[in-house]
Design a protein around this motif. Structure first.
Motif, PDB file in Angstrom:
ATOM      1  N   LEU A 184       0.869  -1.181   0.000  1.00 32.04           N
ATOM      2  CA  LEU A 184       0.000   0.000   0.000  1.00 32.04           C
ATOM      3  C   LEU A 184       0.904   1.228   0.000  1.00 32.04           C
ATOM      4  N   TRP A 185       0.708   2.111  -0.969  1.00 35.92           N
ATOM      5  CA  TRP A 185       1.605   3.251  -1.146  1.00 35.92           C
ATOM      6  C   TRP A 185       1.059   4.496  -0.452  1.00 35.92           C
ATOM      7  N   TYR A 186       1.987   5.247   0.124  1.00 34.08           N
ATOM      8  CA  TYR A 186       1.643   6.531   0.729  1.00 34.08           C
ATOM      9  C   TYR A 186       1.329   7.523  -0.381  1.00 34.08           C
ATOM     10  N   CYS A 187       0.295   8.298  -0.178  1.00 35.47           N
ATOM     11  CA  CYS A 187      -0.109   9.301  -1.173  1.00 35.47           C
ATOM     12  C   CYS A 187      -0.442  10.613  -0.475  1.00 35.47           C
ATOM     13  N   ASP A 188      -0.549  11.649  -1.266  1.00 37.86           N
ATOM     14  CA  ASP A 188      -0.896  12.969  -0.740  1.00 37.86           C
ATOM     15  C   ASP A 188      -2.412  13.049  -0.565  1.00 37.86           C
ATOM     16  N   PHE A 189      -2.848  12.821   0.652  1.00 40.64           N
ATOM     17  CA  PHE A 189      -4.263  12.926   0.995  1.00 40.64           C
ATOM     18  C   PHE A 189      -4.450  14.139   1.902  1.00 40.64           C
ATOM     19  N   ASP A 190      -5.199  15.110   1.408  1.00 41.46           N
ATOM     20  CA  ASP A 190      -5.483  16.315   2.202  1.00 41.46           C
ATOM     21  C   ASP A 190      -4.210  17.025   2.623  1.00 41.46           C
ATOM     22  N   GLY A 191      -3.224  17.074   1.701  1.00 43.91           N
ATOM     23  CA  GLY A 191      -1.994  17.804   1.972  1.00 43.91           C
ATOM     24  C   GLY A 191      -0.991  17.074   2.836  1.00 43.91           C
ATOM     25  N   GLU A 192      -1.213  15.793   3.094  1.00 44.11           N
ATOM     26  CA  GLU A 192      -0.292  15.023   3.935  1.00 44.11           C
ATOM     27  C   GLU A 192      -0.077  13.644   3.319  1.00 44.11           C
ATOM     28  N   PHE A 193       1.206  13.198   3.252  1.00 45.16           N
ATOM     29  CA  PHE A 193       1.505  11.879   2.724  1.00 45.16           C
ATOM     30  C   PHE A 193       1.185  10.830   3.777  1.00 45.16           C
ATOM     31  N   GLN A 194       0.249   9.978   3.459  1.00 46.10           N
ATOM     32  CA  GLN A 194      -0.192   8.958   4.399  1.00 46.10           C
ATOM     33  C   GLN A 194      -0.871   7.826   3.631  1.00 46.10           C
ATOM     34  N   LEU A 195      -1.147   6.739   4.336  1.00 48.19           N
ATOM     35  CA  LEU A 195      -1.897   5.643   3.751  1.00 48.19           C
ATOM     36  C   LEU A 195      -3.382   5.979   3.716  1.00 48.19           C
ATOM     37  N   TYR A 196      -4.071   5.374   2.806  1.00 52.98           N
ATOM     38  CA  TYR A 196      -5.527   5.491   2.794  1.00 52.98           C
ATOM     39  C   TYR A 196      -6.039   4.539   3.878  1.00 52.98           C
ATOM     40  N   LYS A 197      -6.344   5.071   5.024  1.00 55.29           N
ATOM     41  CA  LYS A 197      -6.634   4.265   6.205  1.00 55.29           C
ATOM     42  C   LYS A 197      -7.839   3.343   6.024  1.00 55.29           C
ATOM     43  N   ASP A 198      -8.861   3.809   5.315  1.00 51.89           N
ATOM     44  CA  ASP A 198     -10.039   2.968   5.112  1.00 51.89           C
ATOM     45  C   ASP A 198      -9.679   1.723   4.295  1.00 51.89           C
ATOM     46  N   TYR A 199      -8.797   1.903   3.334  1.00 55.41           N
ATOM     47  CA  TYR A 199      -8.389   0.763   2.514  1.00 55.41           C
ATOM     48  C   TYR A 199      -7.454  -0.166   3.292  1.00 55.41           C
ATOM     49  N   GLU A 200      -6.579   0.414   4.082  1.00 61.16           N
ATOM     50  CA  GLU A 200      -5.701  -0.389   4.927  1.00 61.16           C
ATOM     51  C   GLU A 200      -6.524  -1.234   5.894  1.00 61.16           C
ATOM     52  N   ALA A 201      -7.612  -0.684   6.399  1.00 61.97           N
ATOM     53  CA  ALA A 201      -8.462  -1.421   7.330  1.00 61.97           C
ATOM     54  C   ALA A 201      -9.072  -2.660   6.680  1.00 61.97           C
ATOM     55  N   CYS A 202      -9.397  -2.561   5.380  1.00 57.20           N
ATOM     56  CA  CYS A 202      -9.939  -3.728   4.673  1.00 57.20           C
ATOM     57  C   CYS A 202      -8.921  -4.864   4.639  1.00 57.20           C
ATOM     58  N   PHE A 203      -7.653  -4.536   4.433  1.00 56.60           N
ATOM     59  CA  PHE A 203      -6.611  -5.561   4.424  1.00 56.60           C
ATOM     60  C   PHE A 203      -6.429  -6.165   5.815  1.00 56.60           C
ATOM     61  N   LYS A 204      -6.475  -5.337   6.834  1.00 54.09           N
ATOM     62  CA  LYS A 204      -6.304  -5.860   8.189  1.00 54.09           C
ATOM     63  C   LYS A 204      -7.436  -6.800   8.583  1.00 54.09           C
ATOM     64  N   LYS A 205      -8.645  -6.514   8.119  1.00 49.01           N
ATOM     65  CA  LYS A 205      -9.777  -7.395   8.423  1.00 49.01           C
ATOM     66  C   LYS A 205      -9.639  -8.752   7.744  1.00 49.01           C
TER      67      LYS A 205
END
Length: 300
Positions: A184-205
């Protein structure tokens, strides 16, 4: 000119006579080699492994993407325009997917994801305009064989967990892998480089856990890893059993022997210079001849 012989037993005996079949040096050496060993019965062909069972309870079907390497970028772009950009930017870019197509036996497989109808009957083949999702994965041999999930996307994020479950099941059922990894690649979300947390949560489940961080072309990625888990009742039935590792290509070396005739050309009795292969051919002929003679004797 070939003259037919009466039976397979007689034919094998004729083949075994170097003075009648051919007078070449190789033929004489071959027959001498064969006579030192008893007839050899060849082992039966190696049976094919059973076809892995298709998951019954899966919410998605995986349908191969039909496209040439030259057209695949256009197919991808048409489809990905229907996907949330946060999801598409979290996975491998199209440039990396196309580059991976040049990796020979480790080139990835592409599948459309189609939500399974209640009656289980697919109405029409999926297209970039109608598919519910897309997955791209491959078997990668590192220190151990692992499955690399290069791309997974759906047109509705609420389907992501079920889609990931279907892809995991397919990979574990068909590939001799110990685990599945996805970056999962870090991207510029709302001016900050981070993971898309909602998508990461799907993988964790779906039992993916943090494995390591990676960097590519100045971009950080988080590698998620899911092992092949045993059953954990009552909530988890377990991942499919490890399939046997089968090689996709088998090479057999053989020779063509003319049984039932005479050759007037010197050396024609031995098709090639390999005495080992020729000896195996003659042993097989003699074994068949012995069986045919026994059957003829029983019928008389």
């Amino acid at each position: 000119q070939q003259q037919p012989l009466g039976s397979l037993a007689a034919a094998a005996r004729e083949v075994a006579k170097p003075t009648e079949v051919a007078r070449g040096k190789h033929t004489e050496q071959t027959c001498a080699l064969v006579r030192r060993s008893p007839p050899l019965a060849l082992p039966p062909p190696r049976p094919r492994p059973p076809r892995p069972a298709e998951p019954v309870a899966s919410a998605f079907d995986l349908v191969p993407v039909v496209a040439s390497a030259a057209d695949i970028e256009g197919v991808f772009n048409t489809y990905i325009s229907r996907v949330d950009s946060k999801v598409s930017r979290s996975m491998e870019p199209i440039e990396a997917l196309i580059e991976a197509l040049e990796d020979g036996p480790e080139a990835p497989e592409w599948f459309w994801l189609v939500r399974r109808p209640e009656d289980g009957v697919m109405r029409a083949a999926p297209t970039p305009e109608t598919a519910d999702g897309l997955c791209v994965f491959r078997l990668k041999r590192l220190s151990t064989a692992v499955g690399q999930l290069l791309h997974l996307s759906v047109t509705d994020l609420s389907w992501a967990e079920d889609a990931l479950d279907a892809v995991k099941t397919r990979m574990f059922a068909w590939q001799p892998i110990s685990s599945i990894r996805a970056t999962l690649w870090y991207c510029d979300f709302d001016g900050e480089f981070q993971l898309y947390k909602d998508y990461e949560a799907c993988f964790k489940k779906q039992r993916f856990r943090w494995f390591q961080l990676t960097n590519s072309k100045g971009v950080r990625g988080q590698v998620m890893n899911s092992k092949r888990f045993p059953p954990d009742p009552p909530d988890f039935a377990g991942d499919p059993a490890l399939p046997p590792e089968e090689f996709a290509v088998e090479v057999c070396v053989g020779q063509a022997w003319l049984v039932g005739g005479h050759a007037n050309v010197p050396g024609a009795g031995c098709p090639s210079s390999s005495l080992v292969v020729a000896a195996a051919c003659l042993r097989q002929l003699w074994s068949q001849a012995a069986g045919a003679a026994a059957a003829d004797g029983a019928s008389e």
